[in-house]
Structure formats: C-alpha cells, structure tokens
Design an enzyme around this catalytic site. Structure first.
Site, PDB file in Angstrom:
ATOM      1  N   ILE A  34       5.375   2.882  -1.775  1.00 20.84           N
ATOM      2  CA  ILE A  34       5.503   1.457  -2.089  1.00 20.84           C
ATOM      3  C   ILE A  34       4.835   0.590  -1.012  1.00 20.84           C
ATOM      4  CG2 ILE A  34       7.695   0.914  -0.930  1.00 20.84           C
ATOM      5  CD1 ILE A  34       8.632  -0.278  -3.613  1.00 20.84           C
ATOM      6  N   HIS A 102      10.430  14.590   2.377  1.00 17.81           N
ATOM      7  CA  HIS A 102       9.197  14.158   1.700  1.00 17.81           C
ATOM      8  C   HIS A 102       8.017  14.341   2.626  1.00 17.81           C
ATOM      9  CE1 HIS A 102      10.982  10.699   3.784  1.00 17.81           C
ATOM     10  NE2 HIS A 102       9.744  10.304   4.025  1.00 17.81           N
TER      11      HIS A 102
HETATM   12  P1  5GP Z   1       9.806   7.972   6.115  1.00 17.62           P
HETATM   13  O1  5GP Z   1       9.739   6.927   7.195  1.00 17.62           O
HETATM   14  O2  5GP Z   1      11.212   8.292   5.711  1.00 17.62           O
HETATM   15  O3  5GP Z   1       8.986   9.212   6.444  1.00 17.62           O
HETATM   16  O4  5GP Z   1       9.031   7.354   4.885  1.00 17.62           O
HETATM   17  C1  5GP Z   1       9.666   6.800   3.777  1.00 17.62           C
HETATM   18  C2  5GP Z   1       8.578   6.194   2.926  1.00 17.62           C
HETATM   19  O5  5GP Z   1       9.127   5.893   1.668  1.00 17.62           O
HETATM   20  C3  5GP Z   1       7.986   4.901   3.480  1.00 17.62           C
HETATM   21  O6  5GP Z   1       6.584   5.042   3.658  1.00 17.62           O
HETATM   22  C4  5GP Z   1       8.330   3.856   2.410  1.00 17.62           C
HETATM   23  O7  5GP Z   1       7.300   2.916   2.211  1.00 17.62           O
HETATM   24  C5  5GP Z   1       8.556   4.711   1.181  1.00 17.62           C
HETATM   25  N1  5GP Z   1       9.533   4.148   0.235  1.00 17.62           N
HETATM   26  C6  5GP Z   1      10.775   3.698   0.523  1.00 17.62           C
HETATM   27  N2  5GP Z   1      11.396   3.276  -0.592  1.00 17.62           N
HETATM   28  C7  5GP Z   1      10.517   3.486  -1.616  1.00 17.62           C
HETATM   29  C8  5GP Z   1      10.597   3.252  -3.019  1.00 17.62           C
HETATM   30  O8  5GP Z   1      11.599   2.774  -3.566  1.00 17.62           O
HETATM   31  N3  5GP Z   1       9.512   3.603  -3.754  1.00 17.62           N
HETATM   32  C9  5GP Z   1       8.383   4.146  -3.202  1.00 17.62           C
HETATM   33  N4  5GP Z   1       7.379   4.430  -4.023  1.00 17.62           N
HETATM   34  N5  5GP Z   1       8.287   4.376  -1.881  1.00 17.62           N
HETATM   35  C10 5GP Z   1       9.333   4.052  -1.089  1.00 17.62           C
END
Ligand code: 5GP
Ligand code: ZN
Length: 115
Positions: A34, A102
């Site tokens: 997103i 992820h």
């Molecule tokens: P982390 O910091 O946990 O490795 O990355 C989480 C990622 O998930 C971030 O890049 C953030 O932009 C993405 N993200 C969080 N919420 C959503 C959502 O509701 N939809 C999508 N498509 N991406 C999300």
C-alpha cells in the site's frame, strides 16, 4: 489453516480487506504494498498465519523455498528485468510492523522512494 482474525494480512488473505493481488495459490498470496518503496513493490505472504521468522521450523522449509522461488517469476511477470530486492523484517529491532510473515520484493527503475 491457522487464521488470526486480528491480523491484517490474514484478513487480506481471507478477502476481508481489499488488496491488489499479484499472485494467488493454495499456500501463497502476493499483493502490492500500500506504501511502495519502489516502482514495483509486492509482499509475498504464506496464507497460514506465521507471525515471524522466529516461528519458522524445518516443517516450513518448502513453504519458505516457494516464497523465494516465486519472487523472480513474479518480478519478470511484472516487467522487472533489471534486478530487485528481497527483504524480510523480523521483530522490533528488524522493524517488522505487520506481525504476519511477509517478504518484500521491490524492483523497477531507480530512483526509488526508499531502499
Ligand atoms: P514490515 O515493516 O512489517 O516489514 O512491512 C509491512 C508492510 O505492509 C509495509 O510496507 C506496509 O506499507 C504494508 N501494509 C500495511 N498495511 C497494508 C495493507 O492494508 N495493505 C497493503 N497492501 N499493504 C499494507
Ligand atoms: Zn496473519
């Protein structure tokens, strides 16, 4: 398959939160981030809820292998032919924001917004 109703990525997997999907099979889902860092930024997630890499065991080896093997295929499908980054953040010091395993896959022409 384990599902956490409070987990945002479990809710995306279940179709309860919309996402722009890039790949879907029995075990894996890929969707566009997103808040992309790069022209192409997808997240590859296992459909089962695994919180972090700390929770992975040898039983998940094939699943993790499939996540990694999917990255180059997906990038080529999305027109990313000049290289990409893969990133898995784990835990607070790893700056993991979403507590569902992820893998970020980021590519496309430079400059990027981040990374
Ligand atoms: P982390 O910091 O946990 O490795 O990355 C989480 C990622 O998930 C971030 O890049 C953030 O932009 C993405 N993200 C969080 N919420 C959503 C959502 O509701 N939809 C999508 N498509 N991406 C999300
Ligand atoms: Zn989850």
């Amino acid at each position: 398959m384990s599902h956490d109703p409070n987990c945002i990525f479990c809710r995306i997997v279940a179709g309860q939160i919309p996402s722009r999907k890039a790949y879907d099979d029995e075990e894996l889902l890929a969707f566009h981030d997103i808040a992309p860092w790069a022209p192409v930024h997808v997240l590859i997630v296992p459909k089962q809820h695994i919180t972090t890499l700390y929770d992975v065991t040898d039983a998940h080896a094939a699943l993790l292998g499939r996540m990694l093997a999917l990255a180059p295929k997906l990038m080529l499908e999305l027109g990313v032919v000049n290289g990409f980054r893969t990133l898995i953040n784990t835990g607070p010091d790893g700056r993991q924001e979403v507590q569902h395993l992820h893998m970020h896959v980021m590519g496309g022409p430079r400059p990027w917004a981040r990374g």
